[in-house]
Scaffold this motif. Structure first.
Motif, PDB file in Angstrom:
ATOM      1  N   SER A   1       0.745  -1.050   0.171  1.00 16.28           N
ATOM      2  CA  SER A   1      -0.083   0.006  -0.003  1.00 16.28           C
ATOM      3  C   SER A   1       0.714   1.300   0.013  1.00 16.28           C
ATOM      4  O   SER A   1       1.560   1.494   1.052  1.00 16.28           O
ATOM      5  CB  SER A   1      -0.778  -0.055   1.107  1.00 16.28           C
ATOM      6  OG  SER A   1      -1.926   0.773   1.110  1.00 16.28           O
ATOM      7  N   ILE A   2       0.794   2.117  -1.129  1.00 17.49           N
ATOM      8  CA  ILE A   2       1.598   3.271  -1.182  1.00 17.49           C
ATOM      9  C   ILE A   2       0.864   4.269  -0.326  1.00 17.49           C
ATOM     10  O   ILE A   2      -0.127   4.665  -0.470  1.00 17.49           O
ATOM     11  CB  ILE A   2       2.002   3.652  -2.428  1.00 17.49           C
ATOM     12  CG1 ILE A   2       2.730   2.410  -3.279  1.00 17.49           C
ATOM     13  CG2 ILE A   2       2.533   4.789  -2.691  1.00 17.49           C
ATOM     14  CD1 ILE A   2       3.044   2.620  -4.603  1.00 17.49           C
ATOM     15  N   GLN A   3       1.751   5.017   0.415  1.00 16.05           N
ATOM     16  CA  GLN A   3       1.269   5.956   1.500  1.00 16.05           C
ATOM     17  C   GLN A   3       1.577   7.431   1.295  1.00 16.05           C
ATOM     18  O   GLN A   3       2.913   7.534   1.103  1.00 16.05           O
ATOM     19  CB  GLN A   3       1.712   5.330   2.876  1.00 16.05           C
ATOM     20  CG  GLN A   3       0.745   6.051   3.967  1.00 16.05           C
ATOM     21  CD  GLN A   3       0.689   5.138   5.077  1.00 16.05           C
ATOM     22  OE1 GLN A   3       0.711   3.822   4.900  1.00 16.05           O
ATOM     23  NE2 GLN A   3       1.090   5.472   6.282  1.00 16.05           N
TER      24      GLN A   3
ATOM     25  N   ASP B   1      -1.529  -0.969  -3.850  1.00 19.93           N
ATOM     26  CA  ASP B   1      -2.784  -0.018  -3.686  1.00 19.93           C
ATOM     27  C   ASP B   1      -2.184   1.435  -3.565  1.00 19.93           C
ATOM     28  O   ASP B   1      -1.325   1.838  -2.961  1.00 19.93           O
ATOM     29  CB  ASP B   1      -3.175  -0.364  -2.252  1.00 19.93           C
ATOM     30  CG  ASP B   1      -4.354   0.738  -1.656  1.00 19.93           C
ATOM     31  OD1 ASP B   1      -5.234   1.029  -2.457  1.00 19.93           O
ATOM     32  OD2 ASP B   1      -3.867   1.616  -0.758  1.00 19.93           O
TER      33      ASP B   1
ATOM     34  N   SER C   1      -4.575   3.906  -3.341  1.00 16.71           N
ATOM     35  CA  SER C   1      -5.966   4.901  -3.024  1.00 16.71           C
ATOM     36  C   SER C   1      -5.507   6.062  -2.197  1.00 16.71           C
ATOM     37  O   SER C   1      -6.321   6.974  -2.318  1.00 16.71           O
ATOM     38  CB  SER C   1      -6.908   3.658  -2.020  1.00 16.71           C
ATOM     39  OG  SER C   1      -6.333   3.437  -1.098  1.00 16.71           O
ATOM     40  N   SER C   2      -4.188   6.299  -1.714  1.00 15.98           N
ATOM     41  CA  SER C   2      -4.002   7.323  -0.980  1.00 15.98           C
ATOM     42  C   SER C   2      -3.494   8.509  -1.697  1.00 15.98           C
ATOM     43  O   SER C   2      -3.402   9.345  -1.156  1.00 15.98           O
ATOM     44  CB  SER C   2      -3.059   6.955   0.499  1.00 15.98           C
ATOM     45  OG  SER C   2      -1.896   6.988   0.176  1.00 15.98           O
TER      46      SER C   2
ATOM     47  N   ASP D   1      -3.271  11.274  -4.514  1.00 19.11           N
ATOM     48  CA  ASP D   1      -4.226  12.075  -5.429  1.00 19.11           C
ATOM     49  C   ASP D   1      -3.398  12.343  -6.670  1.00 19.11           C
ATOM     50  O   ASP D   1      -4.030  13.198  -7.478  1.00 19.11           O
ATOM     51  CB  ASP D   1      -5.034  13.141  -4.616  1.00 19.11           C
ATOM     52  CG  ASP D   1      -3.873  14.154  -3.834  1.00 19.11           C
ATOM     53  OD1 ASP D   1      -2.704  13.712  -4.119  1.00 19.11           O
ATOM     54  OD2 ASP D   1      -4.273  15.115  -3.272  1.00 19.11           O
TER      55      ASP D   1
ATOM     56  N   ARG E   1      -7.792   6.750  -7.905  1.00 15.98           N
ATOM     57  CA  ARG E   1      -8.462   7.469  -7.944  1.00 15.98           C
ATOM     58  C   ARG E   1      -8.873   8.225  -9.431  1.00 15.98           C
ATOM     59  O   ARG E   1      -8.236   8.136 -10.340  1.00 15.98           O
ATOM     60  CB  ARG E   1      -8.338   8.740  -7.054  1.00 15.98           C
ATOM     61  CG  ARG E   1      -8.237   8.267  -5.473  1.00 15.98           C
ATOM     62  CD  ARG E   1      -7.458   9.450  -4.850  1.00 15.98           C
ATOM     63  NE  ARG E   1      -8.220  10.522  -4.566  1.00 15.98           N
ATOM     64  CZ  ARG E   1      -9.138  10.481  -3.776  1.00 15.98           C
ATOM     65  NH1 ARG E   1      -9.357   9.602  -2.971  1.00 15.98           N
ATOM     66  NH2 ARG E   1      -9.962  11.882  -3.741  1.00 15.98           N
TER      67      ARG E   1
ATOM     68  N   PRO F   1      -7.478  12.850  -0.652  1.00 19.50           N
ATOM     69  CA  PRO F   1      -7.901  11.235  -0.234  1.00 19.50           C
ATOM     70  C   PRO F   1      -7.364  11.392   1.154  1.00 19.50           C
ATOM     71  O   PRO F   1      -6.301  12.252   1.662  1.00 19.50           O
ATOM     72  CB  PRO F   1      -7.016  10.557  -1.108  1.00 19.50           C
ATOM     73  CG  PRO F   1      -5.965  11.256  -1.610  1.00 19.50           C
ATOM     74  CD  PRO F   1      -6.455  12.732  -1.684  1.00 19.50           C
ATOM     75  N   PRO F   2      -7.593  10.316   2.005  1.00 19.44           N
ATOM     76  CA  PRO F   2      -7.107   9.898   3.481  1.00 19.44           C
ATOM     77  C   PRO F   2      -5.622   9.831   3.151  1.00 19.44           C
ATOM     78  O   PRO F   2      -4.922   9.164   2.012  1.00 19.44           O
ATOM     79  CB  PRO F   2      -7.746   8.648   3.855  1.00 19.44           C
ATOM     80  CG  PRO F   2      -8.793   8.503   2.829  1.00 19.44           C
ATOM     81  CD  PRO F   2      -8.647   9.411   1.518  1.00 19.44           C
ATOM     82  N   THR F   3      -4.854  10.486   4.287  1.00 19.59           N
ATOM     83  CA  THR F   3      -3.278  10.169   4.094  1.00 19.59           C
ATOM     84  C   THR F   3      -2.969   8.952   4.325  1.00 19.59           C
ATOM     85  O   THR F   3      -2.124   8.219   3.895  1.00 19.59           O
ATOM     86  CB  THR F   3      -2.977  11.076   5.355  1.00 19.59           C
ATOM     87  OG1 THR F   3      -3.568  12.143   5.504  1.00 19.59           O
ATOM     88  CG2 THR F   3      -1.260  11.433   5.140  1.00 19.59           C
TER      89      THR F   3
ATOM     90  N   PRO G   1      -3.808   4.949   3.839  1.00 23.04           N
ATOM     91  CA  PRO G   1      -4.715   4.206   2.964  1.00 23.04           C
ATOM     92  C   PRO G   1      -5.520   2.989   3.857  1.00 23.04           C
ATOM     93  O   PRO G   1      -4.755   2.440   4.752  1.00 23.04           O
ATOM     94  CB  PRO G   1      -3.953   3.205   1.917  1.00 23.04           C
ATOM     95  CG  PRO G   1      -2.582   3.671   2.326  1.00 23.04           C
ATOM     96  CD  PRO G   1      -2.578   4.699   3.306  1.00 23.04           C
TER      97      PRO G   1
ATOM     98  N   GLN H   1       3.132   2.871   7.806  1.00 20.95           N
ATOM     99  CA  GLN H   1       4.593   2.999   6.960  1.00 20.95           C
ATOM    100  C   GLN H   1       5.851   3.938   7.581  1.00 20.95           C
ATOM    101  O   GLN H   1       5.211   5.015   7.734  1.00 20.95           O
ATOM    102  CB  GLN H   1       3.897   3.701   5.446  1.00 20.95           C
ATOM    103  CG  GLN H   1       5.146   2.921   4.522  1.00 20.95           C
ATOM    104  CD  GLN H   1       4.105   3.107   3.017  1.00 20.95           C
ATOM    105  OE1 GLN H   1       3.172   2.410   3.216  1.00 20.95           O
ATOM    106  NE2 GLN H   1       4.899   3.759   2.195  1.00 20.95           N
TER     107      GLN H   1
END
Lengths: 131, 131
Positions: A19-21, A51, A53-54, A56, A86, B4-6, B8, B21
């Motif tokens: 999950s990339i943050q 992932d 999702s975080s 933008d 997104r 988006p939320p910081t 995920p 992370q």
């Protein structure tokens, strides 16, 4: 004390989930590539789910990093699926002419896992806190 | 463009999966608490899985944040399971007297999911790249 990988790589029924943050600084992107490729090699996993999702924003640098992760994973016999993109990111990527070759996409982790034959299934049973 | 939320927060068969992370700056810890609690409320999820495999240190601040996330999740009827704790982290937490009350632990995401009755299962079938 050994240092853990910067990027958590989770096992999901034999698949790898990353999950990339937040925004990824350049060094972190290099870590991503190293850690994920090492994890694919170590586990012999058939599939890598990334992932985003975080995020933008996905710029051309990150798009190239993702493409390189997917390319090295494929050389190690693992397929890469990108999830959680997104709509604004998709539009920007297309405008930049970045179509992320070598990667599949899915809407959710569950769908991505299913594409590898790994099912994530809820079996209904009474649970503390559930009604 | 909405931000988006910081952090995920992934859906896993109705459970929420959060992967922490790197070192978490204080503001990010507050984001974590807000984003995760909002996600629990929005989805009505019964379970929250927090992965800390990328952390080689959990200090008393982060331990308190985790405890507060677990406490607010419980008020929203979700149970919290912590996965991926490194042995050195466990030792440090015990030395600090931080035993993370209100949280269960599991070794892997798959085991944590199983504790909620969600199975992550590989169904063997031929796959591109597999032998």
């Amino acid at each position: 004390m050994t240092s853990p990988p910067t990027i958590p790589v989770l096992d999901l029924g034999g698949l790898l989930l990353v999950s990339i943050q937040g925004e990824l600084p350049d060094e972190a992107a290099v870590d991503l590539q190293n850690d994920v490729t090492a994890a694919v090699a170590d586990t012999g996993s058939r599939g890598l789910i990334i992932d985003i999702s975080s995020l933008d924003m996905v710029d051309s640098f990150l798009a190239r990093v993702l493409a390189e992760v997917a390319a090295s994973s494929r050389l190690l016999a693992a397929r890469t699926v990108l999830v959680g993109m997104r709509p604004a990111v998709a539009i920007t990527l297309v405008e930049l002419g970045l179509t992320l070759p070598g990667m599949d996409t899915a809407r959710t982790v569950t769908e991505a896992a299913a594409s590898f034959g790994v099912t994530i299934e809820r079996k209904d049973r009474p649970e503390r806190g559930a009604t």
